[in-house]
Enzyme design. Structure first.
Site, PDB file in Angstrom:
ATOM      1  CB  CYS A 381      -1.052   0.086   1.177  1.00 38.39           C
ATOM      2  SG  CYS A 381      -2.460   0.916   0.916  1.00 38.39           S
ATOM      3  CG  HIS A 518      -3.838  -3.659   2.993  1.00 37.99           C
ATOM      4  ND1 HIS A 518      -2.847  -3.158   3.916  1.00 37.99           N
ATOM      5  CD2 HIS A 518      -4.136  -2.456   2.523  1.00 37.99           C
ATOM      6  CE1 HIS A 518      -2.738  -2.176   3.991  1.00 37.99           C
ATOM      7  NE2 HIS A 518      -3.555  -1.516   3.125  1.00 37.99           N
ATOM      8  CD  GLU A 520      -1.502  -6.480   5.079  1.00 33.53           C
ATOM      9  OE1 GLU A 520      -1.613  -5.323   5.440  1.00 33.53           O
ATOM     10  OE2 GLU A 520      -1.006  -6.766   3.869  1.00 33.53           O
TER      11      GLU A 520
END
Length: 543
Positions: A381, A518, A520
């Protein structure tokens, strides 16, 4: 089978681990072949955590449908493997907002609007609504601590639900603290007794008690808690501190927690299949190496702000049979002058997302250091945007290049605010509305990404199109696409119409990848995210 509801409350103090406990129970029940969902009810007045300071709240977890939620939903997804959505997280603010909107609209026909029944009815509606896919079990975690004034409407609502749904369809689990007094060498049960007394005073008798402690509880101590808390002795369980959070489902299984829940809720008798969890823990306990990853961010003193990121790196380590040592580096302190000293010895450098200018120049320095020293780099990001700015300044020869977020009048806005884009989910144009209360100023939730052949991203994913979750306002300025690519920065992932840049890479580098989304949020312990898996593999090769 009618959906069974399992309510998890907490007492004595906060941060006992209700989220991990709920997620672990969910993992155990799912391993028994049951269909499980989990919901978090937060007592704070904020409508959602999207605008809350990470120092107070930690990470904001984003779902596929663009909901900004509590970080516990990340635990739910990682342990249960079921995508969460907006209806999996409610706050007092969102409940009251709904009630007030109905009152203004005249839905209550001019009646006096009260906490009981109007607020509690709205909470019960939210709870019932979570089981919308014929789930066998819905686990509802009540945030905060029993005794907090703002949590009372939620507790009253779940008290009522036992009568509404039937006793055989509801189970109350209370997580409490049994402190170990090291000087006396004793575990103390009084806080648990008082916590359960507080819960019973509002009409909820817990069916099961989880006792968080540094050491195992003896049968004698469990008997004492059972006696004073009015439960059976086999309904008191140890929840001992663990070094590895992924051991928790196995620890609960060894305590017999899932079996007791199955008996109380009359769930089908079936032994859980825990081989994947056993393999995960065994792999983590026997690494074949170690890599040191530097995380250059501004919340280095609060690891909860990077919770999903931390776990995704651990998952990447598991898939590569290595342990991952995380070194947090303050982006605010990092500069060109001290970069060698602060970043030396790292096998990989990761620059995470964030908002605001604070620490940005340090993140730019970190990406430049990784680029010029051949260190595996992963920018997420804002981390990707910082890498692009650094590349523009030092490779493209644009010394004033910047993001218009930080320098609105920069002559080279290589990162800028896009006002309009095509949403492939709704198949409609989206216009950024700066006056919107929420969401209109950000690209939130899952968006498609088309991957370019012959790139590291395409190799990592093993497919040409993926869906990833976003939470940002600013984008790569495609006016600079040609000169970036001519200089060696590949735009390896874009939106299907190529108007939005999702992934960038540098070709002449061992592993240098930045992504606008993102990743994750979609990593799982048994299914590591491809980009984290390959980043750790590159770091392993560099160690």
């Amino acid at each position: 089978m009618k959906t069974k509801f399992l309510f998890v409350t907490g007492g004595v103090l906060s941060s006992l681990g209700k989220g991990l406990a709920a997620a672990s129970i969910g993992a155990l029940l799912k391993s028994r072949g049951l269909k499980v969902t989990i919901q978090k009810l937060d007592p704070y007045i904020n409508v959602d955590p999207g605008t809350m300071n990470p120092f107070q709240h930690g990470e904001v977890f984003v779902t596929d449908d663009g909901a900004e939620t509590d970080l516990d939903l990340g635990h739910y997804e990682r342990y249960v493997g079921v995508p969460m959505a907006q209806y999996n997280n409610y706050t007092s603010g969102s409940i009251y907002h709904t009630v007030i909107t109905k009152e203004r609209r005249g839905d209550y026909l001019g009646g006096t609007v009260q906490v009981i029944p109007h607020v509690t009815d709205e909470i019960k509606k939210a709870i019932r609504g979570v089981a919308r896919h014929d789930e066998d079990v819905a686990i509802i975690e009540i945030g905060g601590t029993v005794g907090d004034i703002e949590g009372l409407p939620f507790l009253e609502a779940i008290r009522q639900l036992r009568s509404d749904l039937g006793k055989e369809n509801v189970c109350y689990i209370h997580l409490t603290l049994v402190p170990y007094m090291r000087a006396a060498g004793e575990l103390k049960t009084k806080p648990t007794q008082h916590s359960v007394k507080e819960l019973r005073s509002i009409g909820i008798q817990p069916d099961l008690i989880l006792c968080r402690s540094e050491v195992e509880l003896s049968d004698e101590l469990k008997g004492k808690i059972a006696l004073f808390c009015n439960v059976e002795q086999d309904a008191v369980f140890s929840a001992v501190d663990l070094d590895n959070i992924y051991e928790l489902p196995l620890a609960f299984y060894n305590e017999g927690l899932d079996q007791k829940i199955a008996i109380m809720l009359r769930l089908p008798a079936k032994n859980p299949s825990l081989a994947p969890w056993q393999h995960l823990v065994q792999t983590q306990s026997n690494p074949q190496g170690r890599v040191k990853i530097g995380i250059v961010g501004k919340y280095v003193d609060l690891k909860e702000a990077y919770k999903s990121l931390h776990e995704a790196l651990i998952h990447g380590g598991v898939s590569n049979m290595v342990s991952v040592e995380l070194v947090y580096v303050s982006a605010e302190e990092l500069s060109t002058e001290n970069a060698s000293a602060m970043l030396q010895g790292l096998d990989g450098i990761l620059v995470p997302g964030g908002f605001g200018y604070r620490g940005v120049e340090g993140k730019i320095v970190a990406s430049g250091y990784a680029r010029t020293h051949g260190i595996p780099f992963f920018g997420i990001c804002l981390g990707m945007q910082c890498a692009v700015v650094e590349f523009a300044r030092n490779v493209l020869g644009l010394p004033e290049a910047n993001s218009s977020e930080f320098v609105p009048d920069t002559p080279d806005p290589i990162i800028y605010l896009m006002t309009e884009w095509y949403d492939f989910r709704t198949q409609s144009m989206q216009t950024r509305d700066e006056t919107s209360e929420k969401g209109g100023t950000m690209r939130l939730g899952s968006y498609p990404c088309q991957l370019k052949e012959g790139t590291k991203a395409r190799e990592a994913y093993g497919e040409s199109r993926v869906e990833e979750r976003h939470r940002h306002r600013y984008e790569f300025n495609t006016d600079y696409s040609r000169i970036c690519q001519e200089a060696g920065m590949v735009l390896s992932g874009t939106s299907p119409d190529e108007t939005l840049v999702e992934i960038v890479e540098i070709t002449d580098h061992p592993w240098f990848v930045g992504c606008q989304f993102h990743p994750e949020f979609k990593s799982r312990p048994m299914q590591p995210h491809p980009l984290f898996r390959e980043f750790i593999r590159a770091a392993k090769d560099n160690s």
